[in-house]
Design a protein around this motif. Structure first.
Motif: not given
Length: 140
Positions: A70-91, A121-127
């Motif tokens: 019931r804390q936001d701290e773990p979810l704050a790190l979800a932007c990193l996998p989101g950035l990975v997915v976004t980066g892979v697809i942009l590449r 999905s990657g952008v949404v996960m990052t957001a």
């Protein structure tokens, strides 16, 4: 009010993870013509698909921890996998597809539905991760 927002952010990250899985099962390139021999397959390769799948596993784990603690701290790190997915697809979109089109313009290689689903999905996960990070910062 803060407690009410925590659950939707984690749910959004989880749904985005499902979107990545769906995107990995769809075609990431459409090409109506035959490619000449020796031309690399324009589809997203297995290694990059596995990287995206690992990123989803991490994001889903972080969303679960957000629900459990019931804390936001773990979810704050979800932007990193989101950035990975976004980066892979942009590449994939920027480097791979135009390169194949240069080799065989008649093939008219264009991004497939899977590419767009993965990108969104990657952008949404990052957001969702960034929104959680800002919530943590405001609470501190």
């Amino acid at each position: 009010m803060r407690r009410g927002w925590r659950i939707p952010r984690a749910a959004v990250a989880g749904v985005a993870g499902l979107g990545v899985i769906a995107g990995l099962t769809l075609r990431t390139a459409n090409y109506p013509g035959l490619l000449p021999p020796g031309t690399p397959d324009p589809e997203l390769d297995l290694g990059l698909r596995l990287v995206c799948a690992a990123a989803v596993l991490i994001a889903v784990t972080l969303a679960y921890l957000t629900f459990a603690r019931r804390q936001d701290e773990p979810l704050a790190l979800a932007c990193l996998p989101g950035l990975v997915v976004t980066g892979v697809i942009l590449r994939h979109l920027v480097v791979t597809l135009p390169g194949v089109t240069r080799l065989q313009p008649a093939a008219r290689v264009v991004p497939g539905a899977g590419s767009w689903v993965l990108l969104v999905s990657g952008v949404v996960m990052t957001a969702a991760g960034l929104a959680a990070a800002f919530a943590v910062r405001r609470a501190a």
